[in-house]
Design a protein around this motif. Structure first.
Motif, PDB file in Angstrom:
ATOM      1  N   ASN A  46       0.927  -1.263  -0.160  1.00 18.67           N
ATOM      2  CA  ASN A  46       0.027   0.148   0.294  1.00 18.67           C
ATOM      3  C   ASN A  46       0.880   1.202   0.087  1.00 18.67           C
ATOM      4  O   ASN A  46       0.780   2.082   0.887  1.00 18.67           O
ATOM      5  CB  ASN A  46      -0.851  -0.060   1.260  1.00 18.67           C
ATOM      6  CG  ASN A  46      -1.744  -1.104   1.188  1.00 18.67           C
ATOM      7  OD1 ASN A  46      -2.351  -1.597   0.186  1.00 18.67           O
ATOM      8  ND2 ASN A  46      -2.242  -1.806   2.191  1.00 18.67           N
TER       9      ASN A  46
ATOM     10  N   HIS B 217      -4.326   3.655   0.442  1.00 18.19           N
ATOM     11  CA  HIS B 217      -5.158   2.886   1.020  1.00 18.19           C
ATOM     12  C   HIS B 217      -6.421   2.950   0.580  1.00 18.19           C
ATOM     13  O   HIS B 217      -7.379   2.099   1.153  1.00 18.19           O
ATOM     14  CB  HIS B 217      -5.081   3.149   2.672  1.00 18.19           C
ATOM     15  CG  HIS B 217      -3.876   2.474   3.335  1.00 18.19           C
ATOM     16  ND1 HIS B 217      -2.424   3.150   3.071  1.00 18.19           N
ATOM     17  CD2 HIS B 217      -3.398   1.713   4.198  1.00 18.19           C
ATOM     18  CE1 HIS B 217      -1.419   2.457   3.632  1.00 18.19           C
ATOM     19  NE2 HIS B 217      -2.243   1.593   4.486  1.00 18.19           N
TER      20      HIS B 217
ATOM     21  N   GLN C  16      -5.023   9.127   5.466  1.00 17.86           N
ATOM     22  CA  GLN C  16      -4.258   8.147   4.970  1.00 17.86           C
ATOM     23  C   GLN C  16      -3.697   8.293   3.196  1.00 17.86           C
ATOM     24  O   GLN C  16      -3.154   7.254   3.083  1.00 17.86           O
ATOM     25  CB  GLN C  16      -5.231   6.628   4.931  1.00 17.86           C
ATOM     26  CG  GLN C  16      -5.481   6.261   6.282  1.00 17.86           C
ATOM     27  CD  GLN C  16      -6.256   5.019   6.380  1.00 17.86           C
ATOM     28  OE1 GLN C  16      -5.555   3.883   6.385  1.00 17.86           O
ATOM     29  NE2 GLN C  16      -7.596   5.127   6.051  1.00 17.86           N
TER      30      GLN C  16
ATOM     31  N   ASP D  49       2.396   0.736   4.292  1.00 18.35           N
ATOM     32  CA  ASP D  49       2.536  -0.472   5.324  1.00 18.35           C
ATOM     33  C   ASP D  49       3.962  -0.933   4.907  1.00 18.35           C
ATOM     34  O   ASP D  49       3.963  -1.268   3.726  1.00 18.35           O
ATOM     35  CB  ASP D  49       1.099  -1.353   5.063  1.00 18.35           C
ATOM     36  CG  ASP D  49      -0.157  -0.738   5.518  1.00 18.35           C
ATOM     37  OD1 ASP D  49      -0.027   0.184   6.382  1.00 18.35           O
ATOM     38  OD2 ASP D  49      -1.251  -1.221   4.944  1.00 18.35           O
TER      39      ASP D  49
ATOM     40  N   HIS E 184      -1.379   0.324  14.818  1.00 18.32           N
ATOM     41  CA  HIS E 184      -1.153  -1.204  15.026  1.00 18.32           C
ATOM     42  C   HIS E 184      -0.006  -1.482  15.937  1.00 18.32           C
ATOM     43  O   HIS E 184       0.416  -2.629  15.621  1.00 18.32           O
ATOM     44  CB  HIS E 184      -1.274  -1.969  13.627  1.00 18.32           C
ATOM     45  CG  HIS E 184      -2.119  -1.271  12.594  1.00 18.32           C
ATOM     46  ND1 HIS E 184      -3.343  -1.363  12.673  1.00 18.32           N
ATOM     47  CD2 HIS E 184      -1.993  -0.988  11.284  1.00 18.32           C
ATOM     48  CE1 HIS E 184      -4.081  -0.726  11.722  1.00 18.32           C
ATOM     49  NE2 HIS E 184      -3.097  -0.695  10.920  1.00 18.32           N
TER      50      HIS E 184
ATOM     51  N   CYS F 147       6.116  -3.140  17.186  1.00 15.44           N
ATOM     52  CA  CYS F 147       5.126  -3.426  16.187  1.00 15.44           C
ATOM     53  C   CYS F 147       4.210  -4.384  16.764  1.00 15.44           C
ATOM     54  O   CYS F 147       4.502  -5.441  17.222  1.00 15.44           O
ATOM     55  CB  CYS F 147       5.996  -3.931  14.814  1.00 15.44           C
ATOM     56  SG  CYS F 147       4.909  -4.453  13.466  1.00 15.44           S
TER      57      CYS F 147
ATOM     58  N   SER G  21      -5.991  -4.740  11.069  1.00 15.12           N
ATOM     59  CA  SER G  21      -4.673  -5.111  10.360  1.00 15.12           C
ATOM     60  C   SER G  21      -4.845  -6.988  10.270  1.00 15.12           C
ATOM     61  O   SER G  21      -5.685  -7.340  11.138  1.00 15.12           O
ATOM     62  CB  SER G  21      -3.685  -5.027  11.839  1.00 15.12           C
ATOM     63  OG  SER G  21      -2.654  -5.682  11.346  1.00 15.12           O
TER      64      SER G  21
ATOM     65  N   HIS H  98       2.229  -5.361  11.159  1.00 19.47           N
ATOM     66  CA  HIS H  98       2.996  -4.821  10.525  1.00 19.47           C
ATOM     67  C   HIS H  98       2.875  -3.136  10.784  1.00 19.47           C
ATOM     68  O   HIS H  98       2.359  -2.969  11.792  1.00 19.47           O
ATOM     69  CB  HIS H  98       2.180  -4.688   8.893  1.00 19.47           C
ATOM     70  CG  HIS H  98       1.035  -4.003   8.835  1.00 19.47           C
ATOM     71  ND1 HIS H  98      -0.263  -4.486   9.336  1.00 19.47           N
ATOM     72  CD2 HIS H  98       0.458  -2.822   8.501  1.00 19.47           C
ATOM     73  CE1 HIS H  98      -1.109  -3.520   9.274  1.00 19.47           C
ATOM     74  NE2 HIS H  98      -0.687  -2.502   8.723  1.00 19.47           N
TER      75      HIS H  98
ATOM     76  N   HIS I 270       2.015   0.551   9.831  1.00 16.88           N
ATOM     77  CA  HIS I 270       1.488   1.644   9.173  1.00 16.88           C
ATOM     78  C   HIS I 270       1.945   3.017   9.467  1.00 16.88           C
ATOM     79  O   HIS I 270       1.841   3.320  10.880  1.00 16.88           O
ATOM     80  CB  HIS I 270       0.055   1.498   9.583  1.00 16.88           C
ATOM     81  CG  HIS I 270      -0.986   2.647   8.821  1.00 16.88           C
ATOM     82  ND1 HIS I 270      -1.493   2.416   7.749  1.00 16.88           N
ATOM     83  CD2 HIS I 270      -1.096   3.714   9.071  1.00 16.88           C
ATOM     84  CE1 HIS I 270      -2.176   3.637   7.489  1.00 16.88           C
ATOM     85  NE2 HIS I 270      -1.911   4.593   8.276  1.00 16.88           N
TER      86      HIS I 270
END
Length: 315
Positions: free
Chosen positions: A104, A113, A120, A125, A223, A246, A252, A256, A258
């Motif tokens: 993304n 996204h 965003q 990501d 996340h 992370c 999610s 990962h 973001h």
């Protein structure tokens, strides 16, 4: 006829910006209230002996209104993006070290996204893949889910991308199982993710930290692992300092990072800001990259994390 655009920094007057903020806030709060009303009426109709006047129509109307308001909010964000020239990219450090793969990415498209909501537009990501091909992949049949600890990104330190001030830090949401099979992706998109987006963007974002980089720019890490933040609101951080780990909270599919820049600390009100990474090109979708070690001024602590270097003695 081309849509007229407004130069960056002059998108609207202060009163117009306040009206925009008020509308966006109202859309978010009314959509959340509509969804909660829908859930309440649904439980009432299914389990209580007293029937609602209007039957199922009374139940579903608040839900449709809530979804419609979310769609309208996204439409407003898209119109604003088309009618405002983007600012110049901001150079920041890479928020991790080691080998990762981009997904993304704004290099390939904007909004990266698929939406301008929650600022965003230029988000990226990245998924840890220390050894090529060794990251657990998408499962078409089995297993339906995996534990977060099965992924190499889980627990990896997140680094401050610049000297900054922490303006928001939350890490109380759970790290859920992966959503890495067709059935679980459908569940994420249709049930879990939709419910989160109707209630609060912070549930979509999951655990997070927002850094004030100065000059009206803010960095959002989403996340994040539950209970992993090493900073709190008001703390000063230095570039390369560990601020958390992370995780796999919020919307999610797997652990990962973001990462995005925005022009306000609240993603409901903010617009996305383009960025570039210091010392390397911003990677395109599917491209593996190795992030450099932090610049001098940050060093590993006894546990192997990255910690700020001790201050020198002064008179």
């Amino acid at each position: 006829m081309p849509v007229p655009t407004t130069p960056p920094g002059t998108a609207s007057s202060a009163p117009a910006r306040r009206r925009r903020d008020l509308v966006n806030r109202l859309l978010s709060e009314v959509s959340a209230a509509g969804f909660l009303l829908f859930c309440t009426l649904l439980v009432w109709d299914l389990f209580l002996p007293v029937r609602l006047p209007g039957g199922w129509t009374t139940v579903v109307v608040p839900g449709f209104v809530s979804v419609g308001l979310v769609a309208y909010r996204g439409h407003r964000a898209a119109v604003e993006y088309r009618t405002t020239e983007p600012p110049e990219p901001v150079e920041v450090g890479v928020p991790v070290t080691g080998r990762w793969v981009a997904h993304n990415s704004p290099v390939d498209k904007t909004p990266s996204h698929g939406t301008h909501e929650y600022a965003q537009t230029y988000a990226i990501d990245i998924v840890a893949e220390p050894v090529a091909g060794r990251n657990p992949g998408f499962s078409w049949l089995w297993p339906l889910v995996r534990r977060s600890s099965a992924y190499p990104a889980y627990g990896v330190p997140l680094l401050a991308t610049a000297d900054a001030t922490v303006v928001r830090a939350r890490d109380g949401q759970r790290d859920h199982l992966s959503r890495s099979s067709p059935l679980m992706v459908i569940y994420l998109l249709v049930v879990e993710g939709l419910a989160r987006s109707l209630i609060s963007p912070w549930l979509v974002i999951g655990n997070h930290v927002v850094l004030d980089l100065g000059d009206g720019n803010y960095a959002l890490y989403a996340h994040v692992m539950r209970g992993s933040l090493t900073v709190k609101e008001g703390d000063k951080v230095t570039a390369g300092q560990t601020i958390g780990r992370c995780g796999n909270s919020g919307n999610s599919t797997e652990p990962h990072v973001h990462f995005q820049l925005m022009d306000r600390p609240d993603p409901i009100l903010a617009r996305g800001v383009p960025f570039r990474w210091r010392g390397m090109e911003l990677p395109a979708n599917g491209r593996a990259f190795t992030a450099p070690e932090p610049e001098p001024g940050a060093a590993p602590d006894a546990d192997g994390d990255i910690a700020p270097a001790p201050a020198s003695d002064t008179l």
